[in-house]
Structure formats: structure tokens, C-alpha cells
Scaffold this active site. Structure first.
Site, short mmCIF file in Angstrom:
data_model
loop_
_atom_site.label_atom_id
_atom_site.label_comp_id
_atom_site.label_asym_id
_atom_site.label_seq_id
_atom_site.Cartn_x
_atom_site.Cartn_y
_atom_site.Cartn_z
N LYS A 116 0.86 -1.19 0.00
CA LYS A 116 0.00 0.00 0.00
C LYS A 116 0.88 1.23 0.00
O LYS A 116 1.80 1.34 0.82
CB LYS A 116 -0.89 0.01 1.26
CG LYS A 116 -1.85 1.18 1.30
CD LYS A 116 -3.08 0.93 0.46
CE LYS A 116 -3.87 2.19 0.15
NZ LYS A 116 -3.41 2.89 -1.09
N GLN A 159 7.16 3.92 3.89
CA GLN A 159 5.76 3.50 3.92
C GLN A 159 5.56 2.21 4.74
O GLN A 159 4.52 2.04 5.38
CB GLN A 159 5.28 3.27 2.47
CG GLN A 159 3.78 3.35 2.28
CD GLN A 159 3.26 4.77 2.12
OE1 GLN A 159 3.83 5.56 1.39
NE2 GLN A 159 2.18 5.11 2.80
N LYS A 218 5.40 3.45 8.37
CA LYS A 218 4.23 4.31 8.53
C LYS A 218 2.95 3.47 8.57
O LYS A 218 2.10 3.64 9.45
CB LYS A 218 4.18 5.28 7.35
CG LYS A 218 3.04 6.26 7.38
CD LYS A 218 2.77 6.93 6.03
CE LYS A 218 4.00 7.52 5.39
NZ LYS A 218 3.65 8.48 4.32
N LYS A 278 5.37 1.66 -3.10
CA LYS A 278 5.30 3.02 -3.67
C LYS A 278 5.60 2.92 -5.16
O LYS A 278 6.24 1.97 -5.61
CB LYS A 278 6.36 3.92 -3.02
CG LYS A 278 6.00 5.39 -3.09
CD LYS A 278 5.15 5.80 -1.91
CE LYS A 278 4.66 7.23 -2.03
NZ LYS A 278 4.06 7.67 -0.75
N GLY A 333 -2.65 8.22 -4.38
CA GLY A 333 -1.96 9.42 -4.85
C GLY A 333 -0.74 9.76 -4.03
O GLY A 333 -0.47 9.18 -2.97
N ASP A 334 0.02 10.69 -4.55
CA ASP A 334 1.13 11.33 -3.85
C ASP A 334 1.37 12.62 -4.66
O ASP A 334 0.44 13.07 -5.35
CB ASP A 334 2.37 10.40 -3.83
CG ASP A 334 3.45 10.84 -2.84
OD1 ASP A 334 3.34 10.50 -1.65
OD2 ASP A 334 4.39 11.56 -3.24
N THR A 389 -4.47 13.57 5.13
CA THR A 389 -3.04 13.70 5.47
C THR A 389 -2.80 15.00 6.24
O THR A 389 -2.16 14.99 7.31
CB THR A 389 -2.17 13.63 4.20
OG1 THR A 389 -2.58 12.52 3.41
CG2 THR A 389 -0.70 13.49 4.56
N ASN A 446 -2.27 19.39 -1.76
CA ASN A 446 -3.34 18.77 -0.97
C ASN A 446 -3.01 18.71 0.53
O ASN A 446 -3.84 19.08 1.37
CB ASN A 446 -3.61 17.36 -1.53
CG ASN A 446 -4.42 16.51 -0.58
OD1 ASN A 446 -3.88 15.81 0.27
ND2 ASN A 446 -5.73 16.61 -0.70
N SER A 486 -6.88 5.81 3.64
CA SER A 486 -6.94 4.90 2.49
C SER A 486 -7.35 3.50 2.95
O SER A 486 -8.12 2.81 2.27
CB SER A 486 -5.58 4.82 1.80
OG SER A 486 -5.37 5.91 0.94
N1 GLU Z 1 1.15 9.03 -0.60
C1 GLU Z 1 0.59 9.00 0.71
C2 GLU Z 1 1.67 8.68 1.72
O1 GLU Z 1 2.78 9.11 1.56
C3 GLU Z 1 -0.66 8.14 0.82
C4 GLU Z 1 -0.53 6.74 0.37
C5 GLU Z 1 -1.85 5.97 0.35
O2 GLU Z 1 -2.90 6.52 0.66
O3 GLU Z 1 -1.77 4.79 -0.01
O4 GLU Z 1 1.45 8.06 2.73
#
Ligand code: GLU
Length: 445
Positions: free
Chosen positions: A90, A111, A114, A126, A165-166, A210, A241, A377
Site C-alpha cells: 500500500k 511506507q 508508517k 510506492k 496518490g502522492d 493527510t 493537498n 486509504s
Molecule cells: N502518498 C501517501 C503517503 O505518503 C498516501 C498513500 C496511500 O494513501 O496509499 O502516505
């Protein structure tokens, strides 16, 4: 750094040459993990760290598309499926000209930890491309997204890998990506992507999550010093965002956010940023931030320069990696800084983090403070799996509960390891132990 870990880290760096951001992210995590390995020698025996640093799968592919003039363009696409110990991979997709494998791997590595901290069943991954959406028409962005998904669809799925997204990937891009996935697979598989539109499987609060989450985490840190956002002067970097929603949430808690930025410069709005105007300029008109100062009186726009020159008691870096260096951190500290909540991924350099920690500034690292996006998410995936959609209030309450929980677990881990208030240590150890335990249980894979 612990000598045993340093040797492993050096091997990782040598195996992955030229990936500076990945090296930085690995080093920063390893610096926290010595004490864990004293308590858990089984992690060393099972080579957990070596395995964690080697992605389970890395996909690099050609993305051909045609621009509006009919000219053929070629970009490079990436998806790094880093770790699936806790759930399907994810993590977001970043479309920005700076994207290369080292950026995708640093983001994917962050990630893992996190996502573990959120307590939700999601692994780490990612992806992205060096495609630059800036200045491209909707039709060009659509053709690019369709071409990108024409390869990516084979690798993703609700139970496999769930992109979102990112930077450079928002609701518009997720829409085009989802449409192409549905068309190729002939499946309405809502849970394959998150950040979708609300009428076709998206979750309320995901767009805000976020930025809101960063402010909620920072508020929890402030509470440990008996204070809050109320009456505080705040500076936010970025104006995408994450930044916009951090501004909105901080101001709803009584703060005045006096500055934000884009890659060309920054604005100073002493009365507090007008969030509706900022949304109009950035999200509807897709204009540069300078336009905000043209449309609103009493605002100065500084071309170039650093938004960190503006004094504040709370700083929320919400732009991009390594945007806040040691000198900027020292200036913020001299100007009376109390707390930093990272809305972006790794926005503070290692020097900057050291300056903040030495000065006793409350410092919430991105992998904890910006986890609200990916956590929501995971709530979107939950709604998709149960074919349900939740109210704004319920979803926001879940987000708040998750962010308060992350703060609590980082603080408790820092206490347990004898360094109270060190959220870097708490986040790195807390995230790592969850993943390491799961990897041990699942055997050598
Ligand atoms: N890009 C975001 C992050 O850095 C969200 C990733 C997601 O929602 O999967 O955590």
C-alpha cells in the site's frame, strides 16, 4: 549507530549505489534500532533488516504516450512492492520529474513503517513516474495515465497491491487510472486504488486526511507540554493537498497560519490564510501560488527564498523531501519554534532533525505525523470491502482515533526505550517491531 547494524547498513548502501534518498531513509531508521536488537537477537539471526531493505519486487516499465501535438513521449514507470508482512502493498504514486528508483525506494521504505504504525492491515509499497503533469492538458494526463495503467494493472489488485496518490497524483489522475484498470480487467474492483471520487467508491475525509492527521498528531505533541494550536502562529510549506488541509485544520483549532509556499516562492498573509481562496487558486484553477497574492490584499509574495525565514511557533513542512535543512532549522529555533509536524515524507534533513532534537523542539517525523492519509486509504479499502460508505463524522472520528493512537504508541515506545519525547525513536522502533514480528512468524520468505 550500533556496529552490527552499521555493517548491514553499509552492505545495503553498496548494493544500491546512487540512491541517496533511499540511503538517507535507511540510515535514519537504523540509527534508532540498536536497542531493539539487544532485546531481540532473533531479529538478527533471521536477517530481518537485510530482508526489509530488499524490496520483495521492483517493477520498472516504459510508458509511451502522445502529447496534444501528436508527438510521441516516453516516460519511465515504477512500482516497488517493498513489504507485504502486514497486508497488501500500500502506498501512493508520485508523478514528478525528479522521480527515479532511489526516490521510489525511499518512499516505499518509509511506507512500511508508517503503515505499520497505523495499526491497519497494510504492507508497504510506492510507485510513480518521471512524468511532469504541470502544464499538461487533461487529455494528455489521461493518455499518460491510461498508458501507465496498461502495464501496472498486471501487478496490482485489491489483495496484492493498492496504489493511491502522492505528489502529482490527485483525484483526476486516480480517476483515469481506475477507468483504465476497469476497462482492461472488466472488473469493478473498487479496492484496487484509493483516493477515488466519492460517488464511485471513494471515502469522505480521504482528501483532507493527510493534512488533518498531521495537525491532529502535532496537537497531541503540544498537549504533552500543556499547550495547543490555539493562538499559535504557524508556517506551512507547500500548497498542495497536504498543505491546504493542514492550514484548514490548524486554523479550525485557533491557529493563524501566516505563510505557505510553492516551488517558486512563498506568501505571507499576516491575517491568516484564506483557505477557500487557496483551494480555488491551487485546486480549481491549478495556478501558481503567486496568484493568491494577486487576488487577496495585504499579502506579500516572496519570489525564491525560504518560507522557513518566516518566524512561527509551529512549523508544518508539507512540500517534499529535504526541503528543510540544518540552517533553516537553526533559524526557526532562534525565532522561538516549539513544534514541527512533518506532513511530507522526510522533509527535514538529518541535520535539521538533530537541530530540532538538540533544542528540545517537539518533532513529529513524517512516518508518524503524516500517516493519516494512508490510514484513511485503509478505511476506504474497508468501506469498499463491505460495499458501504461512511459519514464524514464517523470517518473523521476514526482518523482522529488512529492519529491519537499513533501518537500514544510512539510516545510509549520512546518511554519504554528510555528516551521520552523522542518521536523519531518511538516511530522507528514501534513500526519496525510490528513488521519484524510478522516476518518472523511467516518464515523465511
Ligand atoms: N502518498 C501517501 C503517503 O505518503 C498516501 C498513500 C496511500 O494513501 O496509499 O502516505
Amino acid at each position: 549507530m550500533d556496529a552490527r547494524l552499521e555493517a548491514i547498513r553499509d552492505t545495503v548502501l553498496a548494493r544500491n549505489p546512487g540512491e541517496a534518498e533511499f540511503h538517507q531513509a535507511v540510515t535514519e531508521v537504523f540509527e534508532s534500532l540498536g536497542p531493539v536488537h539487544d532485546r531481540h537477537p532473533e531479529f538478527l539471526e533471521a536477517a530481518i533488516l537485510e530482508r526489509l531493505c530488499e524490496p520483495e519486487r521492483q517493477i520498472i516499465f516504459r510508458v509511451p504516450w502522445t502529447d496534444d501535438a501528436g508527438r510521441v513521449r516516453i516516460n519511465r514507470g515504477f512500482r516497488v512492492e517493498f513489504n507485504s508482512a502486514l497486508g497488501p502493498y500500500k502506498g501512493g504514486l508520485r508523478f514528478h520529474p525528479s522521480v527515479y528508483l532511489g526516490i521510489v525506494k525511499f518512499l516505499g521504505f518509509e511506507q512500511i513503517f508508517k503503515n505499520a504504525l497505523t495499526g491497519m492491515p497494510i504492507g508497504g509499497g510506492k510507485g510513480g513516474s518521471d512524468f511532469d503533469p504541470r502544464g499538461r492538458s487533461d487529455a494528455e494526463v489521461m493518455r499518460f495515465c491510461q498508458s501507465f495503467m496498461t502495464e501496472l494493472y498486471r501487478h496490482i489488485g485489491e489483495y496484492t497491491d493498492v496504489p493511491a496518490g502522492d505528489i502529482g497524483v490527485g483525484g483526476r489522475e486516480i480517476g483515469y487510472l481506475f477507468g483504465q484498470y476497469k476497462r482492461i480487467t472488466n472488473r469493478y474492483e473498487s479496492g484496487v486504488l484509493t483516493g477515488k471520487g466519492i460517488s464511485w467508491g471513494g471515502s469522505l475525509v480521504r482528501p483532507e486526511a493527510t493534512g488533518f492527521g498531521t495537525v491532529i498528531f502535532t496537537q497531541e505533541m503540544l498537549k504533552t507540554r500543556g499547550t495547543s494550536f490555539d493562538g499559535r502562529r504557524v508556517v506551512v510549506s507547500g500548497s498542495g493537498n497536504v498543505a491546504i488541509n493542514a492550514v484548514a485544520k490548524a486554523q479550525s483549532l485557533g491557529a493563524t497560519v501566516v505563510a505557505c509556499s510553492d516551488s517558486s516562492g512563498y506568501i505571507v498573509d499576516p491575517a491568516g490564510i484564506d483557505v477557500a481562496l487557496l483551494r480555488q487558486v491551487k485546486e480549481v484553477d491549478r495556478a501558481r501560488l503567486k496568484e493568491y497574492s494577486v487576488r487577496r490584499g495585504g499579502v506579500s509574495y516572496v519570489e525564491g527564498g525560504s518560507v522557513w525565514d518566516v518566524d512561527a511557533t509551529v512549523a508544518l513542512p508539507c512540500a517534499t523531501q529535504n526541503e528543510l535543512d540544518g540552517d533553516a532549522a537553526a533559524k526557526l529555533v532562534r525565532n522561538g519554534l516549539l513544534a514541527v509536524g512533518e506532513g511530507a515524507n522526510m522533509p527535514s534533513t538529518r541535520d535539521a532533525v538533530a537541530v530540532f532534537q538538540d533544542a528540545g523542539v517537539l518533532f513529529g517525523p513524517g512516518k508518524a505525523a503524516n500517516a493519516g492519509g494512508v490510514a484513511t486509504s485503509a478505511l476506504e479499502m474497508q468501506q469498499n470491502a463491505s460495499r458501504d460508505s461512511w459519514s464524514f463524522e464517523h470517518t473523521e472520528a476514526r482518523l482522529t482515533e488512529i492519529m491519537v493512537g499513533i501518537h500514544h504508541s510512539c510516545a510509549a515506545t520512546a518511554d519504554e526505550y528510555g528516551d521520552p519525547g523522542n518521536y523519531v525513536l518511538g516511530a522507528n522502533i514501534g513500526g519496525f517491531v510490528k513488521v519484524a514480528d510478522a516476518m518472523l512468524a511467516q518464515g523465511l520468505i
